[in-house]
Scaffold this motif. Structure first.
Motif, mmCIF file in Angstrom:
data_model
loop_
_atom_site.group_PDB
_atom_site.id
_atom_site.type_symbol
_atom_site.label_atom_id
_atom_site.label_comp_id
_atom_site.label_asym_id
_atom_site.label_seq_id
_atom_site.Cartn_x
_atom_site.Cartn_y
_atom_site.Cartn_z
ATOM 1 N N TYR A 163 0.837 -1.205 0.000
ATOM 2 C CA TYR A 163 0.000 0.000 0.000
ATOM 3 C C TYR A 163 0.876 1.262 0.000
ATOM 4 C CZ TYR A 163 -3.213 3.589 1.632
ATOM 5 O OH TYR A 163 -3.944 4.746 1.759
ATOM 6 N N LEU A 164 1.899 1.267 0.833
ATOM 7 C CA LEU A 164 2.800 2.427 0.901
ATOM 8 C C LEU A 164 3.591 2.593 -0.403
ATOM 9 C CD1 LEU A 164 4.029 2.155 4.597
ATOM 10 C CD2 LEU A 164 2.383 3.779 3.631
ATOM 11 N N GLU A 165 3.983 1.491 -1.004
ATOM 12 C CA GLU A 165 4.667 1.553 -2.294
ATOM 13 C C GLU A 165 3.744 2.131 -3.365
ATOM 14 O OE1 GLU A 165 5.903 -2.500 -2.798
ATOM 15 O OE2 GLU A 165 7.842 -2.157 -1.811
ATOM 16 N N LEU A 166 2.479 1.729 -3.321
ATOM 17 C CA LEU A 166 1.496 2.258 -4.267
ATOM 18 C C LEU A 166 1.310 3.770 -4.070
ATOM 19 C CD1 LEU A 166 -0.680 1.834 -6.445
ATOM 20 C CD2 LEU A 166 -2.294 1.382 -4.579
ATOM 21 N N LEU A 167 1.220 4.204 -2.821
ATOM 22 C CA LEU A 167 1.105 5.631 -2.527
ATOM 23 C C LEU A 167 2.323 6.413 -3.022
ATOM 24 C CD1 LEU A 167 -0.443 5.821 1.065
ATOM 25 C CD2 LEU A 167 -1.518 6.390 -1.117
ATOM 26 N N GLU A 168 3.485 5.821 -2.809
ATOM 27 C CA GLU A 168 4.720 6.467 -3.266
ATOM 28 C C GLU A 168 4.714 6.626 -4.787
ATOM 29 O OE1 GLU A 168 9.563 5.904 -3.030
ATOM 30 O OE2 GLU A 168 8.278 4.140 -2.852
ATOM 31 N N GLU A 169 4.327 5.577 -5.477
ATOM 32 C CA GLU A 169 4.281 5.615 -6.947
ATOM 33 C C GLU A 169 3.271 6.647 -7.430
ATOM 34 O OE1 GLU A 169 5.654 4.838 -10.631
ATOM 35 O OE2 GLU A 169 6.468 3.964 -8.782
ATOM 36 N N ALA A 170 2.118 6.720 -6.773
ATOM 37 C CA ALA A 170 1.096 7.710 -7.142
ATOM 38 C C ALA A 170 1.622 9.132 -6.931
ATOM 39 C CB ALA A 170 -0.168 7.475 -6.334
ATOM 40 N N GLN A 171 2.322 9.339 -5.840
ATOM 41 C CA GLN A 171 2.884 10.670 -5.578
ATOM 42 C C GLN A 171 3.962 11.034 -6.598
ATOM 43 O OE1 GLN A 171 4.106 10.394 -1.482
ATOM 44 N NE2 GLN A 171 2.080 10.992 -0.714
ATOM 45 N N LEU A 172 4.774 10.066 -6.974
ATOM 46 C CA LEU A 172 5.804 10.320 -7.987
ATOM 47 C C LEU A 172 5.178 10.672 -9.332
ATOM 48 C CD1 LEU A 172 8.487 7.585 -7.175
ATOM 49 C CD2 LEU A 172 8.693 10.062 -6.888
ATOM 50 N N LYS A 173 4.118 9.960 -9.705
ATOM 51 C CA LYS A 173 3.431 10.249 -10.978
ATOM 52 C C LYS A 173 2.796 11.634 -10.933
ATOM 53 C CE LYS A 173 4.494 6.556 -13.091
ATOM 54 N NZ LYS A 173 5.577 6.623 -14.056
ATOM 55 N N ALA A 174 2.224 11.993 -9.800
ATOM 56 C CA ALA A 174 1.633 13.323 -9.660
ATOM 57 C C ALA A 174 2.708 14.401 -9.771
ATOM 58 C CB ALA A 174 0.904 13.437 -8.322
#
Length: 89
Positions: free
Chosen positions: A9-20
């Protein structure tokens, strides 16, 4: 929530933040390039107006051809700068 699920879940959040962040940076780059193109277009128009003015002065004998050659070079440079900025966009 299990430890593995939390990590994913935290990895997914990190990836979403990087894409943003990447999306925002791309948007800001485009805005900056558009602004630079607008400045280059205005610069070209200004140089063309000066060129026309100097052409009139040369025709009337008030200015010499060296002035006309100099502004012609500056118009060419302004055109090249505009082309460069358009390519960056």
């Amino acid at each position: 929530m299990a430890h593995t699920e939390k990590v994913r879940y935290l990895e997914l959040l990190e990836e979403a933040q990087l894409k943003a962040l990447e999306t925002t940076q791309a948007y800001l780059d485009v805005q900056r390039y558009r602004q630079t193109v607008a400045l280059a277009e205005q610069n070209l128009r200004d140089h063309q107006a000066v060129h026309q003015h100097i052409e009139q002065r040369v025709s009337s004998g008030v200015a010499n051809r060296a002035d006309l050659m100099q502004i012609s070079g500056r118009v060419s440079l302004a055109q090249a700068n505009l082309m460069t900025e358009l390519a960056n966009l």
